[in-house]
Design a protein around this motif. Structure first.
Motif, PDB file in Angstrom:
ATOM      1  N   VAL A 263      -5.349 -11.234   5.280  1.00 32.49           N
ATOM      2  CA  VAL A 263      -6.107 -11.289   6.533  1.00 32.49           C
ATOM      3  C   VAL A 263      -7.486 -10.669   6.288  1.00 32.49           C
ATOM      4  N   ASP A 264      -8.262 -10.585   7.339  1.00 33.57           N
ATOM      5  CA  ASP A 264      -9.588  -9.971   7.230  1.00 33.57           C
ATOM      6  C   ASP A 264      -9.463  -8.556   6.663  1.00 33.57           C
ATOM      7  N   ARG A 265     -10.339  -8.223   5.707  1.00 35.47           N
ATOM      8  CA  ARG A 265     -10.225  -6.943   5.011  1.00 35.47           C
ATOM      9  C   ARG A 265     -10.389  -5.748   5.939  1.00 35.47           C
ATOM     10  N   THR A 266     -11.022  -5.956   7.089  1.00 40.04           N
ATOM     11  CA  THR A 266     -11.178  -4.850   8.040  1.00 40.04           C
ATOM     12  C   THR A 266      -9.838  -4.421   8.634  1.00 40.04           C
ATOM     13  N   LEU A 267      -8.830  -5.283   8.507  1.00 35.12           N
ATOM     14  CA  LEU A 267      -7.505  -4.975   9.032  1.00 35.12           C
ATOM     15  C   LEU A 267      -6.583  -4.393   7.972  1.00 35.12           C
ATOM     16  N   LEU A 268      -7.104  -4.267   6.746  1.00 39.26           N
ATOM     17  CA  LEU A 268      -6.268  -3.872   5.620  1.00 39.26           C
ATOM     18  C   LEU A 268      -6.509  -2.435   5.181  1.00 39.26           C
ATOM     19  N   CYS A 269      -5.485  -1.892   4.550  1.00 37.50           N
ATOM     20  CA  CYS A 269      -5.563  -0.585   3.903  1.00 37.50           C
ATOM     21  C   CYS A 269      -5.178  -0.811   2.440  1.00 37.50           C
ATOM     22  N   ARG A 270      -6.091  -0.496   1.522  1.00 34.91           N
ATOM     23  CA  ARG A 270      -5.838  -0.722   0.104  1.00 34.91           C
ATOM     24  C   ARG A 270      -5.409   0.577  -0.556  1.00 34.91           C
ATOM     25  N   ILE A 271      -4.289   0.518  -1.294  1.00 39.24           N
ATOM     26  CA  ILE A 271      -3.735   1.703  -1.938  1.00 39.24           C
ATOM     27  C   ILE A 271      -3.599   1.444  -3.431  1.00 39.24           C
ATOM     28  N   GLY A 272      -3.968   2.439  -4.228  1.00 39.50           N
ATOM     29  CA  GLY A 272      -3.722   2.397  -5.663  1.00 39.50           C
ATOM     30  C   GLY A 272      -2.586   3.346  -5.995  1.00 39.50           C
ATOM     31  N   VAL A 273      -1.676   2.923  -6.852  1.00 43.23           N
ATOM     32  CA  VAL A 273      -0.547   3.778  -7.228  1.00 43.23           C
ATOM     33  C   VAL A 273      -0.442   3.847  -8.750  1.00 43.23           C
ATOM     34  N   ARG A 274      -0.060   5.019  -9.232  1.00 45.16           N
ATOM     35  CA  ARG A 274       0.225   5.213 -10.660  1.00 45.16           C
ATOM     36  C   ARG A 274       1.708   5.525 -10.784  1.00 45.16           C
ATOM     37  N   LEU A 275       2.450   4.647 -11.455  1.00 44.75           N
ATOM     38  CA  LEU A 275       3.900   4.745 -11.547  1.00 44.75           C
ATOM     39  C   LEU A 275       4.304   5.722 -12.657  1.00 44.75           C
ATOM     40  N   PRO A 276       5.554   6.195 -12.634  1.00 43.78           N
ATOM     41  CA  PRO A 276       6.012   7.140 -13.652  1.00 43.78           C
ATOM     42  C   PRO A 276       5.925   6.594 -15.071  1.00 43.78           C
ATOM     43  N   ASP A 277       5.993   5.272 -15.237  1.00 41.50           N
ATOM     44  CA  ASP A 277       5.919   4.688 -16.578  1.00 41.50           C
ATOM     45  C   ASP A 277       4.484   4.481 -17.053  1.00 41.50           C
ATOM     46  N   GLY A 278       3.500   4.941 -16.253  1.00 43.47           N
ATOM     47  CA  GLY A 278       2.107   4.860 -16.663  1.00 43.47           C
ATOM     48  C   GLY A 278       1.340   3.674 -16.113  1.00 43.47           C
ATOM     49  N   ARG A 279       2.051   2.711 -15.523  1.00 37.39           N
ATOM     50  CA  ARG A 279       1.364   1.541 -14.966  1.00 37.39           C
ATOM     51  C   ARG A 279       0.583   1.916 -13.713  1.00 37.39           C
ATOM     52  N   THR A 330       1.241   5.349  10.760  1.00 38.62           N
ATOM     53  CA  THR A 330       0.797   4.103  10.145  1.00 38.62           C
ATOM     54  C   THR A 330      -0.172   4.458   9.015  1.00 38.62           C
ATOM     55  N   PHE A 331      -0.546   3.444   8.234  1.00 43.27           N
ATOM     56  CA  PHE A 331      -1.498   3.690   7.152  1.00 43.27           C
ATOM     57  C   PHE A 331      -2.830   4.185   7.713  1.00 43.27           C
ATOM     58  N   GLU A 332      -3.231   3.616   8.829  1.00 46.88           N
ATOM     59  CA  GLU A 332      -4.508   4.017   9.418  1.00 46.88           C
ATOM     60  C   GLU A 332      -4.445   5.461   9.908  1.00 46.88           C
ATOM     61  N   GLU A 333      -3.345   5.823  10.556  1.00 41.84           N
ATOM     62  CA  GLU A 333      -3.199   7.177  11.091  1.00 41.84           C
ATOM     63  C   GLU A 333      -3.104   8.220   9.976  1.00 41.84           C
ATOM     64  N   SER A 334      -2.553   7.825   8.838  1.00 40.78           N
ATOM     65  CA  SER A 334      -2.366   8.767   7.738  1.00 40.78           C
ATOM     66  C   SER A 334      -3.617   8.921   6.886  1.00 40.78           C
ATOM     67  N   GLU A 335      -4.632   8.099   7.163  1.00 35.91           N
ATOM     68  CA  GLU A 335      -5.897   8.144   6.414  1.00 35.91           C
ATOM     69  C   GLU A 335      -5.669   7.940   4.923  1.00 35.91           C
ATOM     70  N   LEU A 336      -4.772   7.021   4.606  1.00 32.34           N
ATOM     71  CA  LEU A 336      -4.473   6.711   3.211  1.00 32.34           C
ATOM     72  C   LEU A 336      -5.350   5.597   2.648  1.00 32.34           C
ATOM     73  N   SER A 337      -6.152   4.976   3.492  1.00 40.01           N
ATOM     74  CA  SER A 337      -6.951   3.843   3.035  1.00 40.01           C
ATOM     75  C   SER A 337      -7.803   4.231   1.839  1.00 40.01           C
ATOM     76  N   ASN A 338      -7.747   3.379   0.812  1.00 38.97           N
ATOM     77  CA  ASN A 338      -8.515   3.554  -0.425  1.00 38.97           C
ATOM     78  C   ASN A 338      -8.123   4.808  -1.198  1.00 38.97           C
ATOM     79  N   SER A 339      -6.898   5.284  -0.987  1.00 39.59           N
ATOM     80  CA  SER A 339      -6.421   6.459  -1.706  1.00 39.59           C
ATOM     81  C   SER A 339      -5.738   6.056  -3.008  1.00 39.59           C
ATOM     82  N   MET A 340      -5.606   7.028  -3.888  1.00 39.60           N
ATOM     83  CA  MET A 340      -4.844   6.879  -5.123  1.00 39.60           C
ATOM     84  C   MET A 340      -3.605   7.762  -5.028  1.00 39.60           C
ATOM     85  N   VAL A 341      -2.430   7.191  -5.340  1.00 36.77           N
ATOM     86  CA  VAL A 341      -1.169   7.900  -5.165  1.00 36.77           C
ATOM     87  C   VAL A 341      -0.424   7.905  -6.488  1.00 36.77           C
ATOM     88  N   SER A 342       0.046   9.082  -6.894  1.00 34.97           N
ATOM     89  CA  SER A 342       0.886   9.231  -8.091  1.00 34.97           C
ATOM     90  C   SER A 342       2.349   9.225  -7.660  1.00 34.97           C
TER      91      SER A 342
END
Length: 346
Positions: A263-279, A330-342
């Protein structure tokens, strides 16, 4: 502009120079080679001891006294967005003198630079400049233009430069909590973590080259826990033996993961994750989605996840924050947008 000092009160050579004035005189003479200290003092007095304005005034006066055609750039560097113009001085002479390193720069958005660096498997160097800080111009003149620096960056890094007052610059300043400029950072493009930074201001070429040796290995070949200099602390930095999985352990069930929204990117929350296996992965969620779906996504990428719980840690510059699976936000309420998560095993 014609600079006429005959009507001005001459500089009194008997006056003692303050500690603040002498460095300004030296800076002026670095740009206006061959001039005397007396000339430097006159122009600095005229501009209330503003080095940048004094240099502009000098060249403006020089042009009026001896007009000459201004050379045109036959192949100007493209600017990706009106919202993110390359830093360029207004005066033609200063524009050439303080010319940004167009040949080194990635021309596009911050996230475009991150994606490009990740695909190239190179570290990302971010330089946030400010029109209010003359040392931003000094970086262009002395550091980025240094031949050894430019060769090193071209070979092993992606370079992105932005002003602090434009939208893209504000995003970076907000996330990495930058308040003093110019700022120079090295980022891991897979996670967005700040791996190295220098004190705000002028970074000498010799010091930069010395520090960049730490990044001879590509991001994919580097352990985040051992190489990060300024990266937020995380559970990945601790050597913890993984507890054995027993048959009596209750199976962890996460919510069903819907298809990635388109959908329109203004409605999205993008998250980056680093998995335990390094990916390292990225995923879009709707801003209105519950954050539990982040656990569902991570679980779907790990073979053992069906019988083990996951711990998610948000990377915050200078700190870290363990996410609460029981949160109803929600993702918006948690302010996780554009965050990096391990991600670690719980």
């Amino acid at each position: 502009m014609e600079a006429n000092f005959d009507e001005e009160k001459p500089w009194n050579s008997s006056d003692s120079e303050t500690e603040e004035q002498q460095p300004l005189i030296s800076s002026f003479l670095e740009f206006v080679v061959g001039q005397s200290e007396e000339t430097a003092k006159q122009y600095l007095q005229e501009t209330n001891w503003n080095v940048e304005e004094a240099v502009r005034l000098f060249y403006g006066a020089a042009q009026d006294d001896n007009p000459a055609p201004v050379a045109q750039d036959d192949n100007p560097a493209p600017v990706a967005q009106d919202d993110n113009p390359a830093p360029v001085a207004q005066d033609d002479n200063l524009s050439a003198m303080f010319r940004p390193p167009y040949e080194l720069m990635y021309h596009g958005s911050f996230y475009g630079a991150i994606d490009f660096a990740e695909k190239q498997d190179k570290w990302l160097i971010v330089n946030v400049q400010s029109k209010r800080e003359f040392s931003s111009n000094m970086l262009n003149l002395e550091t980025w233009a240094n031949e050894a620096v430019s060769k090193t960056i071209a070979a092993d890094f992606v370079f992105w430069q932005v002003y602090d007052h434009v939208t893209e610059g504000k995003k970076v300043c907000n996330f990495y909590q930058l308040t003093s400029f110019p700022a120079v950072l090295v980022l891991d493009p897979s996670t967005g973590l700040q791996m190295k930074s220098w004190p705000p201001g002028m970074v000498e070429a010799t010091q930069l080259l010395k520090d960049l040796v730490l990044f001879r290995k590509r991001p994919s070949q580097t352990s985040l826990a051992t190489e990060a200099q300024d990266a937020p602390a995380s559970m990945d930095e601790l050597e913890i033996d993984e507890p054995p999985v027993t048959s009596s352990r209750q199976k962890v069930i996460y919510p069903d993961l819907p298809e990635e929204p388109k959908v329109d990117r203004t409605l999205l929350c993008r998250i980056g994750v680093r998995l335990p296996d390094g990916r390292s992965l990225r995923r879009n969620f709707l801003k209105t989605d519950p954050i539990q779906l982040l656990w569902s996504f991570c679980s779907s990428q790990l073979d053992k996840a069906e019988s083990r719980s996951l711990q998610l840690i948000q990377a915050i510059p200078g700190a870290s924050k363990t996410l609460n699976y029981d949160s109803k936000q929600t993702f918006e309420e948690s302010e996780l947008s554009n965050s990096m998560v391990s991600v670690t095993w719980g």
